[in-house]
Write an enzyme that holds these catalytic residues in place. Structure first.
Site, short mmCIF file in Angstrom:
data_model
loop_
_atom_site.label_atom_id
_atom_site.label_comp_id
_atom_site.label_asym_id
_atom_site.label_seq_id
_atom_site.Cartn_x
_atom_site.Cartn_y
_atom_site.Cartn_z
N ILE A 18 -4.23 8.23 -8.73
CA ILE A 18 -4.34 8.68 -7.34
C ILE A 18 -2.96 8.85 -6.71
CG2 ILE A 18 -5.14 7.99 -5.04
CD1 ILE A 18 -7.51 6.60 -6.49
N ASP A 66 8.33 -3.36 -8.35
CA ASP A 66 7.19 -4.28 -8.40
C ASP A 66 6.88 -4.68 -6.96
OD1 ASP A 66 5.38 -6.35 -8.71
OD2 ASP A 66 6.40 -7.21 -10.45
N ARG A 132 4.10 -3.77 5.90
CA ARG A 132 5.02 -4.44 6.83
C ARG A 132 6.40 -3.79 6.80
NH1 ARG A 132 6.29 -10.68 5.82
NH2 ARG A 132 7.26 -9.75 3.95
N TYR A 166 -10.74 -8.67 -7.99
CA TYR A 166 -10.51 -7.28 -7.58
C TYR A 166 -11.25 -6.97 -6.28
CZ TYR A 166 -10.10 -2.22 -7.78
OH TYR A 166 -9.83 -0.90 -7.47
N LYS A 170 -9.59 -6.04 -2.55
CA LYS A 170 -9.81 -4.76 -1.88
C LYS A 170 -10.52 -4.95 -0.53
CE LYS A 170 -7.80 -2.14 -4.87
NZ LYS A 170 -6.56 -1.39 -4.49
N THR A 201 -9.14 7.80 -13.46
CA THR A 201 -7.70 7.54 -13.50
C THR A 201 -7.41 6.71 -14.75
OG1 THR A 201 -7.72 5.42 -12.34
CG2 THR A 201 -7.69 7.43 -10.98
#
Length: 261
Positions: A18, A66, A132, A166, A170, A201
């Site tokens: 994506i 990272d 941020r 996961y 999310k 993907t």
């Protein structure tokens, strides 16, 4: 079709899936500068070449990064503004998968501490650090349209018990996004979120490590009512949210593809 002419963008997780589709579409829409970051530099050259063919005028800068390092994320965003003088939009796409497959019940007893920490560190902390840092540099820039898009997932809604880490990461990403949106709206910065459904993907096979082929994975999800979408479809939604065409929208979490109602 929204134009991105003369604008500067930052994309995490930008070298594949994506993220790469978003970079390519931004270039097609006329973006002046695309600064993409990814934990792996493997696809940097091929993506730069692909973008150069579609729009030779777009400058593409690739950085190995990272997103678990707040300091490195800060340095990356600050260097973009120092070099290019602006940052109009950012998409935080960097994320990692969690393998599902058949596990014993109850699956919470098999949730590995190290895996839990690793996934939340990338998928939640990485989004927090990136957003941020983007707000930090954007708020000091001259008034103008500025937009940040975070990428959550269908997993934020589907409550699947064998991808605890996961799904939690999310769900938290979506919640974090709406909170930040309310916080920074009056600073002239819009923050939104997209939640892709099953998407083709390089990360997709990682969710189903026991599957023998990509077609098997697609068939399995289709039988569950979730046809597999393509990264380009998600990228179109991200680019729309980054554009001035979506100015009335902030604090939204938009489902893209087949998702639970």
């Amino acid at each position: 079709m929204p134009s991105m002419t003369s604008k500067v963008f930052a994309i995490t997780g930008g070298a594949s899936g994506i993220g790469a589709a978003t970079c390519r579409l931004l270039a097609e829409r006329g973006a002046a500068v695309i600064c993409l970051a990814d934990v792996s530099s493997t696809n940097f050259t091929s993506l730069q070449e692909s973008i150069a063919k579609s729009n030779p005028s777009t400058l593409v800068h690739c950085t190995e990064l990272d997103v678990r390092s707040a300091d490195k994320v800060d340095q990356w965003l600050q260097s973009i503004v120092s070099t290019h003088g602006d940052l109009h939009g950012a998409a935080n796409v960097a994320g990692i998968a969690q393998g599902a497959g058949l596990r014993a019940t109850p699956t919470i007893l098999e949730e590995n501490d190290a895996e839990w920490s690793r996934i939340l560190d990338v998928n939640l902390n990485g989004v927090f650090y990136s957003t941020r840092a983007q707000v930090r540099v954007m708020k000091d820039l001259p008034p103008g349209h500025r937009s940040i898009v975070n990428v959550a997932s269908i997993a934020a809604f589907s409550h699947v018990p064998d991808v605890y880490a996961y799904g939690t990461s999310k769900s938290a990403c979506a919640y974090l996004t709406t909170c930040i949106a309310a916080d920074v709206f009056w600073s002239g910065i819009r923050v939104n979120c997209v939640s892709p459904g099953i998407t083709n993907t390089p990360m997709l096979p990682q969710f189903e490590p026991k599957a023998k082929s990509l077609d098997e994975i697609k068939d399995m999800y289709r039988d569950q009512g979730y046809p597999t979408g393509e990264a380009d479809g998600v990228a179109r939604t991200i680019v729309w949210l980054l554009s001035e065409d979506s100015i009335p929208v902030y604090g939204a979490n938009i489902n893209v593809g087949a998702c639970p109602p």
